[in-house]
Design a protein around this motif. Structure first.
Motif, short mmCIF file in Angstrom:
data_model
loop_
_atom_site.label_atom_id
_atom_site.label_comp_id
_atom_site.label_asym_id
_atom_site.label_seq_id
_atom_site.Cartn_x
_atom_site.Cartn_y
_atom_site.Cartn_z
N TYR A 105 -80.08 111.78 -28.36
CA TYR A 105 -80.24 110.39 -27.94
C TYR A 105 -81.62 110.22 -27.35
N ASP A 106 -82.35 109.24 -27.83
CA ASP A 106 -83.69 108.93 -27.31
C ASP A 106 -84.58 110.17 -27.19
N GLY A 107 -84.50 111.04 -28.18
CA GLY A 107 -85.36 112.22 -28.20
C GLY A 107 -84.90 113.38 -27.36
N ASP A 108 -83.79 113.24 -26.66
CA ASP A 108 -83.25 114.34 -25.85
C ASP A 108 -81.97 114.87 -26.47
N LEU A 109 -81.75 116.18 -26.38
CA LEU A 109 -80.52 116.79 -26.86
C LEU A 109 -79.51 116.80 -25.71
N TYR A 110 -78.34 116.22 -25.96
CA TYR A 110 -77.28 116.15 -24.96
C TYR A 110 -76.16 117.11 -25.33
N GLU A 111 -75.62 117.77 -24.31
CA GLU A 111 -74.48 118.65 -24.48
C GLU A 111 -73.25 117.90 -23.95
N GLY A 112 -72.26 117.69 -24.83
CA GLY A 112 -71.02 117.03 -24.44
C GLY A 112 -69.85 117.92 -24.77
N ASP A 113 -68.70 117.55 -24.28
CA ASP A 113 -67.52 118.39 -24.43
C ASP A 113 -66.57 117.87 -25.49
N ALA A 155 -80.18 121.85 -23.71
CA ALA A 155 -79.67 120.48 -23.83
C ALA A 155 -79.36 119.94 -22.44
N LEU A 156 -79.38 118.61 -22.30
CA LEU A 156 -78.98 118.00 -21.04
C LEU A 156 -77.48 118.20 -20.84
N ASP A 157 -77.10 118.75 -19.72
CA ASP A 157 -75.71 119.04 -19.39
C ASP A 157 -75.02 117.73 -19.01
N TRP A 158 -74.57 116.98 -20.01
CA TRP A 158 -74.18 115.59 -19.82
C TRP A 158 -72.80 115.42 -19.20
N SER A 159 -71.73 115.86 -19.86
CA SER A 159 -70.38 115.57 -19.36
C SER A 159 -69.80 116.68 -18.48
#
Length: 185
Positions: A105-113, A155-159
Motif C-alpha cells: 500500500y502506497d509503496g510500503d509492504l504491510y504484514e497482516g494476519d 514489512a510494516l507490522d500492521w495488525s
C-alpha cells in the motif's frame, strides 16, 4: 498441568523449549525442537493428549506441529504459509493456525494476519481468511507502527495478531488482533 515456553535471553537467537509442569510445579515433560534455535509459540494441549505449537526458526518461516509426549510427530503444517504465534484445534477435528499475508500500500509492504484451517490427515486447505480482505491500511492506521517498526522481513507490522480459538458453541473462530485492539470473530 500447564505447558509453557521457556526461552533464555539470548539476543537474536532464542532457543525455545516446551515444558510441562504438574500441579506441584515439577517438570514432567520437556521438548526443545532438537536443539534448533527459534521461537516456540502457541502451545495448546489437545483432548488426545498431544501438544500443538508453532516453531519459527530464526529468520525463517514458522511451521505448526502436533506431537505426543514421546516426541512423535502426529501432524506438521503444509509448506508455504508463514505461520506465527498460534496453532489450535479447529472445527470438526481440523487444525487451524495463524499466518502472515503481505500486501503493498502506497509503496510500503504491510504484514497482516490470516487464518487457515486444514485437514490434519491430508493437510488439505479447507478454509482461509485474510485480514486484508476486511480491513485496509488506508482506512485503519495503527499508531504502534511508528513505535514498533518493521517485521522480520522488513514489512510494516500492521495488525499483529496473537491468538486464535475455535468457539464450538457459536461455531466461530476468534482472533485477537493486538494492533487493532480488537477480538474479531
Amino acid at each position: 498441568s500447564n505447558v509453557i515456553n521457556v526461552a533464555p535471553a539470548v539476543p537474536n537467537e532464542p532457543h525455545g523449549a516446551l515444558v510441562l509442569f504438574n500441579p506441584a510445579g515439577e517438570v514432567v515433560w520437556w521438548h526443545d525442537q532438537g536443539g534448533n534455535f527459534g521461537a516456540i509459540t502457541g502451545m495448546n494441549l489437545t483432548e488426545d493428549e498431544t501438544v500443538l505449537y508453532v516453531f519459527r526458526p530464526t529468520d525463517q518461516r514458522g511451521e505448526g506441529y502436533e506431537i505426543d509426549f514421546d516426541g512423535n510427530v502426529h501432524w506438521q503444517s503444509r509448506e508455504g504459509p508463514w505461520l506465527h504465534h498460534d496453532v489450535a484445534p479447529g472445527p470438526d477435528g481440523k487444525r487451524m493456525y495463524m499466518r502472515w499475508f503481505f500486501e503493498e500500500y502506497d509503496g510500503d509492504l504491510y504484514e497482516g494476519d490470516g487464518i487457515e484451517v486444514v485437514d490434519p490427515e491430508t493437510n488439505e486447505l479447507i478454509w482461509t481468511w485474510n485480514i486484508f480482505d476486511h480491513f485496509a491500511p488506508e482506512d485503519f492506521q495503527v499508531p504502534e507502527l511508528a513505535n514498533e517498526g518493521l517485521s522480520r522481513i522488513g514489512a510494516l507490522d500492521w495488525s499483529h495478531s496473537n491468538a486464535i480459538i475455535w468457539d464450538e458453541a457459536r461455531s466461530l473462530i476468534w482472533m485477537s488482533v493486538r494492533h487493532f485492539d480488537r477480538l474479531i470473530g
